[in-house]
Design a protein around this motif. Structure first.
Motif, PDB file in Angstrom:
ATOM      1  N   VAL A  94       8.864   7.016   2.154  1.00  0.00           N
ATOM      2  CA  VAL A  94       7.845   6.785   3.180  1.00  0.00           C
ATOM      3  C   VAL A  94       8.376   7.331   4.499  1.00  0.00           C
ATOM      4  O   VAL A  94       9.325   6.800   5.074  1.00  0.00           O
ATOM      5  CB  VAL A  94       7.524   5.280   3.307  1.00  0.00           C
ATOM      6  CG1 VAL A  94       6.621   5.037   4.511  1.00  0.00           C
ATOM      7  CG2 VAL A  94       6.864   4.764   2.029  1.00  0.00           C
TER       8      VAL A  94
ATOM      9  N   LYS B 150       0.830  -1.212   0.000  1.00  0.00           N
ATOM     10  CA  LYS B 150       0.000   0.000   0.000  1.00  0.00           C
ATOM     11  C   LYS B 150       0.866   1.264   0.000  1.00  0.00           C
ATOM     12  O   LYS B 150       0.591   2.212  -0.748  1.00  0.00           O
ATOM     13  CB  LYS B 150      -0.921  -0.041   1.228  1.00  0.00           C
ATOM     14  CG  LYS B 150      -1.906   1.093   1.320  1.00  0.00           C
ATOM     15  CD  LYS B 150      -2.990   0.800   2.346  1.00  0.00           C
ATOM     16  CE  LYS B 150      -2.464   0.445   3.703  1.00  0.00           C
ATOM     17  NZ  LYS B 150      -3.509   0.247   4.710  1.00  0.00           N
ATOM     18  N   LEU B 151       1.909   1.261   0.809  1.00  0.00           N
ATOM     19  CA  LEU B 151       2.798   2.424   0.878  1.00  0.00           C
ATOM     20  C   LEU B 151       3.507   2.657  -0.454  1.00  0.00           C
ATOM     21  O   LEU B 151       3.672   3.800  -0.895  1.00  0.00           O
ATOM     22  CB  LEU B 151       3.828   2.213   1.993  1.00  0.00           C
ATOM     23  CG  LEU B 151       3.273   2.211   3.421  1.00  0.00           C
ATOM     24  CD1 LEU B 151       4.328   1.704   4.396  1.00  0.00           C
ATOM     25  CD2 LEU B 151       2.787   3.586   3.831  1.00  0.00           C
TER      26      LEU B 151
ATOM     27  N   VAL C  34       3.467   9.751   6.188  1.00  0.00           N
ATOM     28  CA  VAL C  34       2.837   8.825   5.240  1.00  0.00           C
ATOM     29  C   VAL C  34       2.316   7.591   5.977  1.00  0.00           C
ATOM     30  O   VAL C  34       1.200   7.120   5.731  1.00  0.00           O
ATOM     31  CB  VAL C  34       3.825   8.424   4.123  1.00  0.00           C
ATOM     32  CG1 VAL C  34       3.239   7.306   3.258  1.00  0.00           C
ATOM     33  CG2 VAL C  34       4.176   9.616   3.259  1.00  0.00           C
TER      34      VAL C  34
ATOM     35  N   TYR D 123       1.297   4.331  -2.918  1.00  0.00           N
ATOM     36  CA  TYR D 123       1.005   5.723  -2.573  1.00  0.00           C
ATOM     37  C   TYR D 123       2.159   6.656  -2.946  1.00  0.00           C
ATOM     38  O   TYR D 123       1.955   7.706  -3.554  1.00  0.00           O
ATOM     39  CB  TYR D 123       0.707   5.838  -1.078  1.00  0.00           C
ATOM     40  CG  TYR D 123       0.344   7.238  -0.637  1.00  0.00           C
ATOM     41  CD1 TYR D 123      -0.944   7.731  -0.824  1.00  0.00           C
ATOM     42  CD2 TYR D 123       1.290   8.066  -0.044  1.00  0.00           C
ATOM     43  CE1 TYR D 123      -1.285   9.015  -0.435  1.00  0.00           C
ATOM     44  CE2 TYR D 123       0.965   9.356   0.352  1.00  0.00           C
ATOM     45  CZ  TYR D 123      -0.324   9.825   0.154  1.00  0.00           C
ATOM     46  OH  TYR D 123      -0.650  11.110   0.536  1.00  0.00           O
ATOM     47  N   VAL D 124       3.410   6.274  -2.586  1.00  0.00           N
ATOM     48  CA  VAL D 124       4.537   7.192  -2.813  1.00  0.00           C
ATOM     49  C   VAL D 124       5.113   7.062  -4.218  1.00  0.00           C
ATOM     50  O   VAL D 124       5.786   7.980  -4.700  1.00  0.00           O
ATOM     51  CB  VAL D 124       5.653   6.982  -1.769  1.00  0.00           C
ATOM     52  CG1 VAL D 124       5.135   7.251  -0.373  1.00  0.00           C
ATOM     53  CG2 VAL D 124       6.256   5.583  -1.868  1.00  0.00           C
TER      54      VAL D 124
ATOM     55  N   LEU E  67      -1.671   6.295   6.219  1.00  0.00           N
ATOM     56  CA  LEU E  67      -2.136   5.092   5.520  1.00  0.00           C
ATOM     57  C   LEU E  67      -2.255   3.839   6.388  1.00  0.00           C
ATOM     58  O   LEU E  67      -2.986   2.915   6.030  1.00  0.00           O
ATOM     59  CB  LEU E  67      -1.189   4.777   4.351  1.00  0.00           C
ATOM     60  CG  LEU E  67      -1.099   5.801   3.226  1.00  0.00           C
ATOM     61  CD1 LEU E  67      -0.129   5.321   2.169  1.00  0.00           C
ATOM     62  CD2 LEU E  67      -2.468   6.041   2.596  1.00  0.00           C
TER      63      LEU E  67
END
Length: 342
Positions: free
Chosen positions: A200, A189-190, A204, A193-194, A208
């Motif tokens: 991260v 997921k991280l 962040v 996102y980035v 999340l």
């Protein structure tokens, strides 16, 4: 060989003919298995899995001795390989272990044999254990210590194309804990996102990643220990809004205080954090966090708080105090005990 070293060897193209995976972290075993399949470029129809709970070992060995029907390489996975332990599984299936011992000395080049032993301890005295250590690639899939967990996180980040800030990595561990399967899910997921070459950081992770209940309780105690009683009560009521049961939270608070006391006692006995983790059957990262907090309390304070947990439990169950109020009062006592020690 450690899981991390084994994975690096695979990433560099080094594939062995026989693997022996042992330990309690089935997530790591599955990851190594999938890496072997991917690096060996084996088609799915050439991956055959057996369980020794319902199949004789010699049938699996015979499969490994047979050339792949579809050409290329073949992978034979043997689950529940219990011969290296003192365990005796239920069932009346007889196994010919000598067949495997002979195969280990001369494995078929076209086959890759994976023996999966999801058990905590090996019986080092057994002949088959010694043979595997001599002829197979032995992969230790035991729980990581704190250093290995952080190294694994860095490897995962590199694979996904992003970087952790120092505090970002710590905050992820604080929120999720040391469970690798959950960490792997959050990393996916991280990474999304980035994006590629992203970073991260703590913000962040806070945005999340939700904390587990155990981590929420740790945060609850952490706030109280730092004399932030108001913030601790706000977090407690947030947990109540999530339908968490006060009695369950009380049990987890008592467990954490008990860990603090045990860590203090073992520290006095000059145990290392690794030894403490083994003695208490906890993940080393949990022991590391507890060691940082335990010094804020004297022994008598921890014993008093543990008694108050028991008294609160009794008062709630006997109807003498409302359960929500009972845990609130306990948190205030915890903050008060920390203030006195400070």
């Amino acid at each position: 060989m450690s899981y991390i070293k084994s994975k690096k060897k695979l990433e560099q193209g080094g594939i062995d003919r026989v693997y022996f995976l042992h330990g309690t972290q089935t997530f790591l075993m599955e990851d190594i298995t999938q890496q072997v399949i991917a690096k060996a470029a084996v088609e799915q129809e050439n991956v055959i899995t057996y369980s020794l709970l319902d199949t004789p070992l010699e049938l699996a060995v015979e499969e490994a001795e047979t050339f792949p029907f579809f050409g290329g390489k073949k992978i034979v996975i043997v689950q529940d390989f219990f011969f290296v332990t003192s365990q005796k599984p239920e069932g009346k299936i007889e196994h010919d272990l000598s067949r495997l011992e002979r195969y280990l000395t001369s494995p078929l080049p076209e086959s890759i044999l994976l023996l999966v032993s999801p058990y905590e301890k090996l019986d080092e005295r057994k002949k088959i254990t010694k043979a595997l250590k001599e002829h197979a690639a032995v992969v230790d899939c035991a729980p990581f210590d704190a250093k290995m967990t952080e190294e694994w996180l860095e490897d995962q980040a590199r694979e996904k194309g992003f970087q952790f800030s120092g505090r970002g990595k710590e905050h992820l561990l604080e929120r999720v804990g040391p469970q690798l399967l959950l960490l792997a899910s959050e990393i996916e997921k991280l990474a999304l996102y980035v994006g590629e070459n992203g970073q991260v950081d703590e913000d962040v992770v806070a945005l999340l990643v939700a904390r587990s209940l155990e981590q929420d309780v740790f945060a609850l105690l952490d706030l109280a220990v730092k004399q932030q009683a108001h913030e601790a009560l706000l977090l407690y009521h947030d947990l109540l809004k999530k339908k968490e049961e006060p009695l369950k939270l009380l049990v987890l608070i008592a467990r954490q205080l008990r860990i603090y006391y045990q860590v203090k006692e073992l520290t006095r006995r000059a145990y290392s954090q690794k030894q403490m983790a083994a003695q208490l059957k906890l993940h080393p990262y949990v022991v590391k966090l507890a060691s940082q907090q335990a010094g804020r309390f004297e022994d008598r304070q921890l014993l008093t708080l543990l008694k108050q947990c028991a008294d609160t439990d009794y008062a709630i169950k006997s109807g003498k105090v409302d359960k929500v109020l009972g845990v609130e009062l306990l948190l205030l006592k915890l903050a008060s005990a920390s203030i006195q020690h400070a």
